[in-house]
Design a protein around this motif. Structure first.
Motif, PDB file in Angstrom:
ATOM      1  N   LYS A   6       0.823  -1.208   0.000  1.00 48.00           N
ATOM      2  CA  LYS A   6       0.000   0.000   0.000  1.00 48.00           C
ATOM      3  C   LYS A   6       0.860   1.263   0.000  1.00 48.00           C
ATOM      4  CE  LYS A   6      -1.813  -1.054   3.985  1.00 48.00           C
ATOM      5  NZ  LYS A   6      -1.133  -2.271   4.376  1.00 48.00           N
ATOM      6  N   SER A   7       1.833   1.301   0.918  1.00 47.58           N
ATOM      7  CA  SER A   7       2.677   2.488   1.000  1.00 47.58           C
ATOM      8  C   SER A   7       3.481   2.673  -0.271  1.00 47.58           C
ATOM      9  CB  SER A   7       3.637   2.382   2.187  1.00 47.58           C
ATOM     10  OG  SER A   7       2.920   2.334   3.380  1.00 47.58           O
ATOM     11  N   THR A   8       3.968   1.569  -0.802  1.00 46.14           N
ATOM     12  CA  THR A   8       4.731   1.652  -2.039  1.00 46.14           C
ATOM     13  C   THR A   8       3.861   2.244  -3.143  1.00 46.14           C
ATOM     14  OG1 THR A   8       5.864  -0.352  -1.325  1.00 46.14           O
ATOM     15  CG2 THR A   8       6.184   0.324  -3.603  1.00 46.14           C
ATOM     16  N   MET A  32      -3.313   9.879   1.519  1.00 49.77           N
ATOM     17  CA  MET A  32      -3.264   9.682   2.965  1.00 49.77           C
ATOM     18  C   MET A  32      -2.813   8.261   3.250  1.00 49.77           C
ATOM     19  SD  MET A  32      -6.800  11.688   3.929  1.00 49.77           S
ATOM     20  CE  MET A  32      -6.332  12.300   5.527  1.00 49.77           C
ATOM     21  N   ASP A  33      -1.587   8.103   3.766  1.00 51.13           N
ATOM     22  CA  ASP A  33      -1.039   6.779   4.030  1.00 51.13           C
ATOM     23  C   ASP A  33      -1.286   6.403   5.488  1.00 51.13           C
ATOM     24  OD1 ASP A  33       0.268   4.410   4.091  1.00 51.13           O
ATOM     25  OD2 ASP A  33       2.266   5.209   3.733  1.00 51.13           O
ATOM     26  N   GLU A  34      -2.295   5.622   5.726  1.00 51.99           N
ATOM     27  CA  GLU A  34      -2.704   5.227   7.079  1.00 51.99           C
ATOM     28  C   GLU A  34      -2.664   6.406   8.047  1.00 51.99           C
ATOM     29  OE1 GLU A  34      -1.542   1.541   8.698  1.00 51.99           O
ATOM     30  OE2 GLU A  34      -0.839   0.742   6.798  1.00 51.99           O
ATOM     31  N   PRO A  35      -3.375   7.472   7.714  1.00 55.26           N
ATOM     32  CA  PRO A  35      -3.240   8.690   8.510  1.00 55.26           C
ATOM     33  C   PRO A  35      -3.707   8.524   9.948  1.00 55.26           C
ATOM     34  CG  PRO A  35      -5.108   8.864   7.035  1.00 55.26           C
ATOM     35  CD  PRO A  35      -4.381   7.619   6.654  1.00 55.26           C
TER      36      PRO A  35
HETATM   37 MG   LIG Z   1       2.721   1.242   4.818  1.00 56.35          MG
END
Ligand SMILES: [Mg+2]
Ligand SMILES: Nc1ncnc2c1ncn2[C@@H]1O[C@H](COP(=O)(O)OP(=O)(O)OP(=O)(O)O)[C@@H](O)[C@H]1O
Lengths: 428, 308
Positions: free
Chosen positions: A67-69, A188-191
Motif C-alpha cells: 500500500k505504502s509503495t 493519505m497513508d494510514e493517517p
Molecule cells: Mg505502509
C-alpha cells in the motif's frame, strides 16, 4: 465526472537490477517464489485504477501488501519499474524531477502515518511549508496556513510546536498541511493508524465532514476494513502488490471476490456498511385519500398487517395497522385512523443508525431526502444483515434473493435463528 | 638473522626523492597559495584580539557562557581569564585563541559541506570514511612531518596541521546528523515539492544542528590540543610558552602555559557543549541563545519567532 488520477498497469520491484524478477512475474510466479529464488521483492504487481474527482478511493490490505509503495508512486516518491500514472495530463511515472516538483506543488500532497511534522517548525510554519517551498511570501502563506488550520479547528495553536500537541491534533496539522496548497489530490497513508481508537473515530468523522465541504480527490490507505468501508466511495483490496477486488463497500461485503477478501469481511461491522436502502423491501403504500376498505384490500393483497400511508406526492404521511382499520367503519377515510408519526429512517442511514427507530418494534418506513416513501424495513430484518454469509458468495446471493421475494411471515420465522447467529458472532 | 640482512628498503630515500624531487618543485605554488587565506584570517583574528581590551573579551565570554551554559560557568570564565591576565599570559592566550578560531573556522567551512556531501552519497562516504579513520589514527605528532616538508615552518603551517588534524569529527558528525534525520520528514519535504537544497536548508540542517554542534565541539577540542603541539614547528601562543619552558627545564613557565591552555580549553569546551545541548543550562533553543545576545531580556522571554 472527471478522472483526476489514472494508473495504468504499474509494477514496482525492489532490488530487481537484472530484471529477472520482472521476467518471473510475467511467467506467473508468486511474490514469495520470486523473493526466494532471486531476492527481488515485488512491491506492486500490475495495478491499474482511476480515481474520480471528489472521490475517496481507499486502498486496503495487510502489512506488506504494498500500500505504502503504491501511494508513494502516485506522487513520485517511488518511481515505478514500469507503468503510467497520469495526474493533470502528466505521466508522474516518467517525467523529470522539475515537472514532478511542479505537480507536487500544485496537484498532489500527502498526509503521513506518523504525521511527519517538522519538529523544529511551529504548527503554522509546518502548515505553510508547501507554500514556502513554492515561493509564496511570508504574510500570504501565514494567512493561507491559518485558514487551513481553521478548517481542522487548530488555528489557536498556530504558534505552538508540534511536540506540544496530542497525536490527534498533530495529525490534524498534518491534514491542514496537506490542504494548505489547495491540491486537487490528497494522498493519505494510514493517517489514523497511529491514533487510539476513540480519536481515530473522531478523525474519521471529521474527514467525512471536511470532505463534504472540500470535495478533494482522496487516495486513502488503511489496513482497517471498517475504516475503509466507512470512508471509501470505492475500495481496492490489495494483496502481494496486486488488487484482488475493487468495488463499493456493499460490493465487497456482499460479494467477496476470494477467500482473502472473505477473511477480511468476516469480522467487519456490517451495521456500518449497509444502509436502509440496501435492506429495504418494497413498501405497500396506501394513498391518503383512500377509505379504510380500500386500505384493507391493499393489505390483504400484500399479506401484511401494517402499511404506510403517503400523500399525493408520495411523501410519507403515516401508517395504519389492520387492527385499527378493522375497528372502524369501512367507509371511514384512512386519514382519521392512521398514526401520523410512523417510525421512519432515511435511505442513507446505516443499520447502526436504525437501532433506535427499530426499538419501536414496528415496521420502519424508509424515505429519501425529500421524505418520499421508498421502502420499508421490518425491525427484526436488520439482524439478518449483520452476519456474514457462511455459504459461498453465489449461494449467499440466492439467499438474499429469497429473503427479498418471500412473504414477511416467512421472514419472521427465520429471524430468531439469525439473531442467535449474530449474537454468536459478536461473542466470538 | 633478520629480514634486513636480506633486503634493505631505502624507504626514507624514496620519500625524500618523492617529496623533494616531485611534490616540492611541482606544487610549491599550490602549497604557498594555500597558506595565504589561512594567514589572512589568522592575522585578522590575532589583530582583533590584540586590539580588544582584556576586560571586554572577558565580559563577552562570560556573557556567552552565562546564556549558553549557566551562571557558574560565567563566574569560572571571569576568574579564569583574570587569572591568566595576572600570570601575564594574556597576549599569548589571545594568540592561541586566534589560532584556534582560525582552525575551527576553516574546519567548519570545509567540514560541513564535506559532511553534507558524504551524507548525500553512499559512494562518497565509502571513500571518505577510511580517510577520516586514518586521519584520526595518525598521532598528532606525526602530522607535523609532511606538513613541514610541504609547507615549511611557521604560524600558517602550524594552523594547516591543526585544520587537518581537527577536521574529521565535524565531517563525521555532520554526516551522522544529516543521515539521522527521520526518513519520513525528508519524504514529507519532498512530497510538498521541495528541491534537494530546500530540503537540506529547511529540514536536514536544522535537525542535524545539534549533532553538528557536537562535532564542532570535538573539532574545537582537537584544534586546542594540536595548536599547542604546532608550537614545535614554529606556531606561537601558549604552546610556545610550554615548549620553551620545557626546553629550558623551566617548570614554572611550562606549568603557567599549561594552566592557561586548560582554562581556555574548559571555557571553549563548555560553551560549545552548551550549544550542542540546549537546555543543559539556560534552557534556551540554540538560535534563541545566539539571538538573545542581541536582544533585551523580555523579548527573549516572549513566544518564539512568529515569522513563518
Ligand atoms: Mg505502509
Ligand atoms: N525500499 C525497499 N526495498 C526493498 N523492499 C521494500 C522497500 N520498500 C518496501 N519494500 C517491500 O515491499 C513490500 C510492500 O511494502 P509496503 O511498505 O508498501 O507495504 P504496506 O502495505 O505499506 O505495509 P504496512 O501496512 O506495514 O505499511 C514489502 O514486502 C516490503 O518489504
Amino acid at each position: 465526472m472527471t478522472v483526476k488520477l489514472k494508473v495504468e498497469s504499474v509494477f514496482k520491484l525492489f532490488n530487481d537490477t537484472r530484471k529477472e524478477g520482472m521476467a518471473l512475474l510475467r511467467d506467473g510466479a508468486t511474490k514469495d517464489e520470486i523473493f526466494r529464488s532471486t531476492g527481488v521483492t515485488v512491491g506492486i504487481n500490475d495495478v491499474s485504477f482511476e480515481v474520480n474527482e471528489g472521490e475517496i478511493f481507499v486502498i486496503m490490505g495487510l502489512s506488506g501488501s504494498g500500500k505504502s509503495t503504491l501511494v508513494r508512486t502516485l506522487n513520485g516518491l517511488i518511481r515505478p519499474s514500469s507503468g503510467k500514472i497520469f495526474i493533470a495530463g502528466e505521466d508522474v511515472a516518467s517525467c523529470d524531477m522539475k515537472r514532478l516538483r511542479a505537480i507536487r506543488r500544485r496537484e498532489i500532497t500527502m498526509v503521513f502515518q506518523h504525521f511527519a511534522l517538522f519538529p523544529h517548525k511551529t504548527v503554522v510554519e509546518n502548515v505553510a511549508y508547501g507554500l514556502k517551498v513554492k515561493g509564496v511570501g511570508p504574510t500570504e502563506r501565514r494567512k493561507a496556513a491559518i485558514e487551513a488550520l481553521a478548517k481542522v479547528g487548530l488555528d489557536a495553536y498556530a504558534d505552538s510546536f508540534p511536540g506540544q500537541l496530542s497525536g490527534g491534533m498533530q495529525q490534524r496539522v498534518g491534514l491542514a498541511r496537506g490542504l494548505a496548497t489547495d491540491p486537487a489530490i490528497l494522498l493519505m497513508d494510514e493517517p489514523f493508524g497511529a491514533l487510539d481508537p476513540l480519536i481515530r473515530r473522531e478523525m474519521q468523522d471529521e474527514l467525512i465532514a471536511l470532505q463534504k465541504e472540500l470535495k478533494k480527490t482522496i487516495v486513502f490507505i488503511t489496513h482497517d476494513l471498517n475504516e475503509a468501508l466507512l470512508l471509501g466511495n470505492r475500495i481496492a483490496i490489495m494483496k502481494d502488490g496486486a488488487f484482488v477486488q475493487v468495488g463499493t463497500a456493499q460490493d465487497i461485503v456482499s460479494n467477496p471476490a476470494d477467500d482473502y477478501v472473505r477473511a477480511f469481511v468476516a469480522d467487519i461491522d456490517r451495521s456500518r456498511v449497509f444502509t436502509a436502502s440496501d435492506i429495504a423491501q418494497d413498501a405497500d403504500h396506501i394513498p391518503l385519500k383512500e377509505s379504510v376498505l380500500g386500505a384493507l384490500v391493499v393489505m390483504d393483497k400484500a399479506g401484511v398487517d401494517v402499511a404506510h400511508v403517503v400523500d399525493q406526492d408520495g411523501v410519507l404521511a403515516g401508517m395504519v395497522t389492520r387492527e385499527a382499520l378493522t375497528a372502524v367503519k369501512p367507509n371511514t377515510p384512512v386519514v382519521e385512523v392512521m398514526e401520523p408519526d410512523a417510525p421512519s429512517v432515511t435511505s442513507e442511514a446505516y443499520i447502526n443508525e436504525m437501532y433506535a427507530t427499530a426499538q419501536n418494534g414496528v415496521l420502519m418506513a424508509v424515505t429519501d431526502s425529500d421524505g418520499k416513501l421508498v421502502g420499508s424495513v421490518e425491525p427484526t430484518a436488520i439482524f439478518g444483515h449483520l452476519t456474514p454469509d457462511t455459504e459461498t458468495a453465489t449461494e449467499a446471493e440466492e439467499d438474499d434473493g429469497k429473503e427479498d421475494a418471500g412473504p414477511p411471515s416467512d421472514e419472521t420465522e427465520t429471524e430468531p435463528a439469525n439473531i442467535v447467529d449474530a449474537q454468536k458472532e459478536k461473542s466470538l | 638473522m633478520s629480514p634486513s640482512d636480506l633486503l634493505v628498503i631505502p624507504f626514507d630515500g624514496w620519500v625524500n626523492a618523492f617529496v623533494r624531487g616531485f611534490l616540492v618543485p611541482n606544487f610549491r605554488p599550490f602549497f604557498r597559495a594555500v597558506q595565504v587565506p589561512v594567514n589572512e584570517v589568522l592575522q585578522a583574528f590575532d589583530g582583533f584580539f590584540a586590539w580588544v581590551p582584556m576586560l571586554v573579551v572577558t565580559l563577552v565570554f562570560a556573557f556567552v557562557a552565562w546564556r549558553v551554559v549557566g551562571r557558574t560557568m560565567a563566574i569560572i570564565t571571569v576568574v579564569g581569564f583574570v587569572f591568566i591576565d595576572m600570570i601575564q599570559l594574556w597576549p599569548e592566550t589571545m594568540t592561541t585563541l586566534a589560532m584556534i578560531l582560525t582552525s575551527v573556522l576553516f574546519c567548519t567551512l570545509i567540514g560541513i559541506p564535506a559532511g553534507i556531501l558524504v551524507a548525500g552519497s553512499n559512494m562518497a562516504w565509502k571513500v571518505v570514511r577510511p580517510i577520516l579513520d586514518i586521519m584520526q589514527t595518525v598521532p598528532s605528532f606525526v602530522y607535523l612531518v609532511p606538513i613541514v616538508m610541504l609547507f615549511g615552518v611557521g604560524m600558517a603551517p602550524g594552523i594547516i596541521a591543526t585544520i587537518i588534524f581537527a577536521l574529521p569529527p565535524i565531517i563525521r558528525m555532520t554526516n551522522l546528523g544529516i543521515r539521522n534525520v527521520r526518513e519520513d520528514l525528508i519524504e514529507a519535504s519532498e512530497a510538498f515539492g521541495a528541491t534537494r537544497t530546500q530540503t537540506l536548508i529547511e529540514v536536514q540542517l536544522p535537525l542535524a544542528m545539534r549533532t553538528i554542534m557536537a562535532g564542532l565541539n570535538q573539532t574545537l577540542m582537537l584544534a586546542m590540543s594540536m595548536v599547542v603541539i604546532a608550537a614545535l614547528i614554529g606556531a606561537g601562543g601558549l604552546g610556545l610558552i610550554v615548549n620553551t619552558g620545557l626546553g629550558r627545564l623551566n617548570v614554572g613557565q611550562a606549568t603557567a602555559g599549561g594552566v592557561g591552555i586548560v582554562i581556555l580549553a574548559i571555557v571553549l569546551d563548555r560553551i560549545t557543549q552548551g550549544l550542542a545541548e540546549p537546555g543543559s543550562g539556560s534552557k534556551k533553543p540554540l538560535l534563541g541563545s545566539f539571538k538573545s545576545l542581541f536582544r533585551s531580556q523580555d523579548i527573549e522571554a516572549a513566544a518564539p519567532d512568529k515569522a513563518v
